[in-house]
Enzyme design. Structure first.
Site, PDB file in Angstrom:
ATOM      1  N   THR A 176       0.837  -1.197   0.000  1.00 17.54           N
ATOM      2  CA  THR A 176       0.000   0.000   0.000  1.00 17.54           C
ATOM      3  C   THR A 176       0.873   1.248   0.000  1.00 17.54           C
ATOM      4  O   THR A 176       0.608   2.214  -0.705  1.00 17.54           O
ATOM      5  CB  THR A 176      -0.935   0.014   1.218  1.00 17.54           C
ATOM      6  N   THR A 236       2.329  -0.463  13.881  1.00 12.26           N
ATOM      7  CA  THR A 236       2.379  -1.409  12.771  1.00 12.26           C
ATOM      8  C   THR A 236       2.363  -0.666  11.433  1.00 12.26           C
ATOM      9  O   THR A 236       2.111  -1.276  10.391  1.00 12.26           O
ATOM     10  CB  THR A 236       1.182  -2.380  12.828  1.00 12.26           C
ATOM     11  N   ARG A 261       4.679   2.577   9.948  1.00 10.23           N
ATOM     12  CA  ARG A 261       6.026   2.765   9.414  1.00 10.23           C
ATOM     13  C   ARG A 261       6.952   3.190  10.543  1.00 10.23           C
ATOM     14  O   ARG A 261       6.576   3.990  11.414  1.00 10.23           O
ATOM     15  CB  ARG A 261       6.045   3.824   8.300  1.00 10.23           C
ATOM     16  N   ASP A 271       6.183  -3.378  14.895  1.00  9.87           N
ATOM     17  CA  ASP A 271       6.426  -4.298  13.788  1.00  9.87           C
ATOM     18  C   ASP A 271       7.322  -3.658  12.736  1.00  9.87           C
ATOM     19  O   ASP A 271       7.651  -4.299  11.738  1.00  9.87           O
ATOM     20  CB  ASP A 271       5.081  -4.697  13.166  1.00  9.87           C
ATOM     21  N   GLU A 314      15.203  -1.124   7.882  1.00 12.46           N
ATOM     22  CA  GLU A 314      14.803  -2.528   7.824  1.00 12.46           C
ATOM     23  C   GLU A 314      15.575  -3.237   6.713  1.00 12.46           C
ATOM     24  O   GLU A 314      15.546  -2.767   5.571  1.00 12.46           O
ATOM     25  CB  GLU A 314      13.294  -2.627   7.586  1.00 12.46           C
ATOM     26  N   HIS A 353       8.392  -6.825  10.759  1.00 10.74           N
ATOM     27  CA  HIS A 353       7.526  -6.301   9.698  1.00 10.74           C
ATOM     28  C   HIS A 353       6.684  -7.422   9.078  1.00 10.74           C
ATOM     29  O   HIS A 353       6.661  -7.614   7.851  1.00 10.74           O
ATOM     30  CB  HIS A 353       8.354  -5.614   8.617  1.00 10.74           C
ATOM     31  N   ALA A 383       3.265  -7.979  10.321  1.00  8.07           N
ATOM     32  CA  ALA A 383       1.843  -7.814  10.664  1.00  8.07           C
ATOM     33  C   ALA A 383       0.948  -7.954   9.433  1.00  8.07           C
ATOM     34  O   ALA A 383      -0.180  -8.444   9.525  1.00  8.07           O
ATOM     35  CB  ALA A 383       1.611  -6.462  11.331  1.00  8.07           C
ATOM     36  N   TRP A 384       1.448  -7.566   8.279  1.00  7.33           N
ATOM     37  CA  TRP A 384       0.686  -7.602   7.033  1.00  7.33           C
ATOM     38  C   TRP A 384       0.652  -8.990   6.403  1.00  7.33           C
ATOM     39  O   TRP A 384      -0.104  -9.249   5.479  1.00  7.33           O
ATOM     40  CB  TRP A 384       1.328  -6.653   6.011  1.00  7.33           C
TER      41      TRP A 384
END
Length: 321
Positions: A73, A231, A233, A257, A262, A281, A283-284
């Site tokens: 997204t 969760t 950025r 998260d 990163e 990272h 959670a998605w």
């Protein structure tokens, strides 16, 4: 039509790209280093990227480029203004990860508010076996009922968090982000939200308005027993300020998260703290979420190929969450 996926490993190896392969010649790279981008995109008509940066230089190299599909997204890895100048369509995928992210948010909340991590460790370390009674109420357990949850970023994910929070009997507080205009008069200034919330959860995009939105000043406003969830950025929360707030017990805990860089360095100072949960990272990343993501990319490519530009999920700059 040549389609180049620059970082396919980012969507997992258990997800099929079969539908996309039917739309053109798909060339898939698990990872792409900066010095490999030029050669890989020079003949591409469509680029799929999750995190690989596509800016003015890259667009100048890819002379045939017509469509950039962001496998996410967030679109902060694309030079949107340059794409507009060159007539290149930038398409993201919205709302595919809502259920996955919201589930993780409440996993964090329940774990922190019930001290599950500490209780689990103590039992495995033999503390329960030493207890003189049937139980051991060593750590506080707080009910969510009547707690105030402050939501920063009230798009699809933020609204879903609010819906589920209500089922726990929580009071919902929604933030105004400075610099944005809202027709919703029920929102409160961020400073007020931080002062009164027991839980603060962030679901806003990373923009110039939200970069380091939560820093030393903001942590000083929060309750000492409050927890922070991020969760969205990493750049929205000042990491050094977060470390100080947790170390000095200005807030009770945090669960994140996302980090500013990163993957992070191995010696990140947040790792030494006991009152923070950190996940990489993910959670998605439920399997259902990633399947919806690939479906969204496929739909964008298919509609582009069929000349239906009005049906493509074209990036928009009107996010008012």
């Amino acid at each position: 039509m040549k389609i180049v996926f620059l970082d396919a490993v980012s969507v997992g190896e258990d997800i099929s790209l079969g539908k996309i392969e039917k739309e053109g010649e798909l060339i898939k790279y698990n990872l792409t280093k900066e010095n490999e981008i030029e050669d890989r995109i020079k003949d591409a008509e469509v680029i799929i990227t999750n995190k690989v940066y596509i800016g003015k230089k890259e667009m100048g190299i890819a002379r045939k480029l017509k469509l950039i599909c962001v496998a996410a997204t967030g679109y902060n890895n694309i030079d949107i203004e340059e794409a507009k100048k060159l007539g290149i369509v930038v398409a993201n995928v919205k709302n595919y990860s809502t259920n996955s992210v919201v589930q993780m948010v409440f996993s964090y909340i329940l774990m922190l508010m019930s001290n599950l991590y500490n209780y689990n460790n103590d039992v495995k370390n033999g503390e329960w076996s030493k207890s003189p009674i049937f139980t051991m109420l060593k750590y506080s357990i707080q009910e969510l009922n009547n707690k105030k949850i402050g939501i920063i970023g009230y798009g699809t994910i933020g609204k879903k968090v609010g819906e589920i929070a209500k089922s726990f009997g929580m009071d919902i507080i929604v933030a105004k982000i400075h610099g944005r205009e809202y027709s919703d008069n029920s929102r409160v200034e961020i400073e007020e939200l931080l002062k009164i919330s027991d839980i603060v959860t962030i679901h806003a995009p990373l923009t110039n308005l939200t970069k380091k939105l939560i820093s030393n000043k903001e942590f000083n406003l929060m309750k000492k027993n409050a927890i922070l969830i991020n969760t969205a950025r990493g750049g929205i929360v000042d990491e050094k300020a977060l470390y100080k707030a947790l170390k000095d017990k200005k807030i009770a805990g945090a669960a994140i998260d996302v980090l500013e860089n990163e993957p992070p360095k191995e010696n990140n100072e947040l790792y030494e703290l006991e009152n923070i949960l950190i996940t990489p990272h993910v959670a998605w990343g439920s399997i259902e979420s990633r399947q919806r993501l690939i479906e969204g990319i496929y739909e964008n490519i298919r509609e582009y190929k069929n000349g239906n530009r009005n049906k493509i999920n074209i990036w928009r700059s009107n996010d008012k969450s």
